[in-house]
Enzyme design. Structure first.
Site, PDB file in Angstrom:
ATOM      1  N   TRP A   1      -7.398  14.781   0.146  1.00 23.74           N
ATOM      2  CA  TRP A   1      -6.855  14.303  -1.666  1.00 23.74           C
ATOM      3  C   TRP A   1      -8.183  12.713  -0.727  1.00 23.74           C
ATOM      4  CZ3 TRP A   1      -4.600  12.571  -6.588  1.00 23.74           C
ATOM      5  CH2 TRP A   1      -4.287  14.189  -6.654  1.00 23.74           C
TER       6      TRP A   1
ATOM      7  N   VAL B   1      -2.735   7.886  -0.141  1.00 24.23           N
ATOM      8  CA  VAL B   1      -2.198   7.883  -1.452  1.00 24.23           C
ATOM      9  C   VAL B   1      -2.283   6.909  -2.355  1.00 24.23           C
ATOM     10  CG1 VAL B   1       0.133   9.050  -2.244  1.00 24.23           C
ATOM     11  CG2 VAL B   1      -0.583   9.169   0.388  1.00 24.23           C
ATOM     12  N   ILE B   2      -2.523   6.884  -3.694  1.00 25.68           N
ATOM     13  CA  ILE B   2      -3.121   5.734  -4.468  1.00 25.68           C
ATOM     14  C   ILE B   2      -1.915   6.023  -5.483  1.00 25.68           C
ATOM     15  CG2 ILE B   2      -4.698   4.753  -5.700  1.00 25.68           C
ATOM     16  CD1 ILE B   2      -6.787   5.947  -4.176  1.00 25.68           C
TER      17      ILE B   2
ATOM     18  N   HIS C   1       6.347   9.745  -7.787  1.00 28.23           N
ATOM     19  CA  HIS C   1       5.525  10.798  -6.697  1.00 28.23           C
ATOM     20  C   HIS C   1       4.538   9.682  -6.104  1.00 28.23           C
ATOM     21  CE1 HIS C   1       2.180  14.345  -6.450  1.00 28.23           C
ATOM     22  NE2 HIS C   1       3.638  14.440  -5.918  1.00 28.23           N
TER      23      HIS C   1
END
Ligand SMILES: Nc1c(NC[C@H](O)[C@H](O)[C@H](O)CO)[nH]c(=O)[nH]c1=O
Ligand SMILES: CC(=O)[C@@H](O)COP(=O)(O)O
Length: 158
Positions: free
Chosen positions: A31, A90-91, A97
């Site tokens: 990701w 992780v944005i 989430h």
């Protein structure tokens, strides 16, 4: 200290332990791959610069940062691997989430480190946006991958 006050790539090579015979795993989340590839290059090049050899750096990819914990366990249980560097980004999105992933990964990597008594390095960016991510993946705040590699080396010299 906020990253804005300390460059992630700043470190002293003094008293760095000899890592020429040490074996590392680097696990990379797919990701936000533009960011995580930059983190990987930072970690990989820093290990080589500080004396690691190419054949002792094992790269594995995972779909997302949430999978870093299980992959870290699979690598840490291998007796010849002495440190595991986990890289992800992780944005923050519109929902919670982000929080669940970040908390799960932080907890999971800590659990693996304590279970296998090995350094398992949290090289996961948790930015609010892409700009903040790039600033920490070789941009104005340095490269979190560099920091992760140096952290692994320092822990091996504990
Ligand atoms: N949104 C991001 C994710 N999401 C995917 C999760 O990490 C995981 O792969 C999925 O929930 C299936 O288990 N992952 C990132 O690394 N970064 C993100 O921004
Ligand atoms: C961190 C994430 O999983 C995030 O990118 C998902 O976005 P959203 O919260 O808008 O669904």
């Amino acid at each position: 200290m906020a990253t804005s006050l300390k460059n992630l790539s700043d470190y002293s090579s003094a008293n760095i332990t000899n890592i020429s015979s040490r074996k590392f795993a680097i696990i990379v989340s797919e990701w936000n791959t533009e960011v995580t590839e930059a983190l990987y290059q930072g970690a990989y090049q820093t290990l080589l610069k500080e004396g690691a050899v190419v054949e002792n750096i094992i790269r594995k990819n995972v779909p997302g940062s949430y999978e870093l914990s299980l992959a870290a366990q699979w690598m840490a249980q291998q007796t010849d691997i002495e440190a595991v560097i986990c890289l992800g980004c992780v944005i923050q999105g519109e929902t919670k989430h982000f929080d669940f992933i970040c908390n799960a990964v932080a907890y999971g990597l800590t659990e693996v480190s304590l279970k296998y008594n090995k350094p398992v390095i949290f090289g996961v960016l948790t930015p609010n946006n892409q700009e903040q991510a790039m600033d920490r993946a070789g941009g104005k705040h340095g490269n979190k991958g560099d920091e992760a590699a140096i952290t692994a080396i320092k822990m091996l010299g504990f």
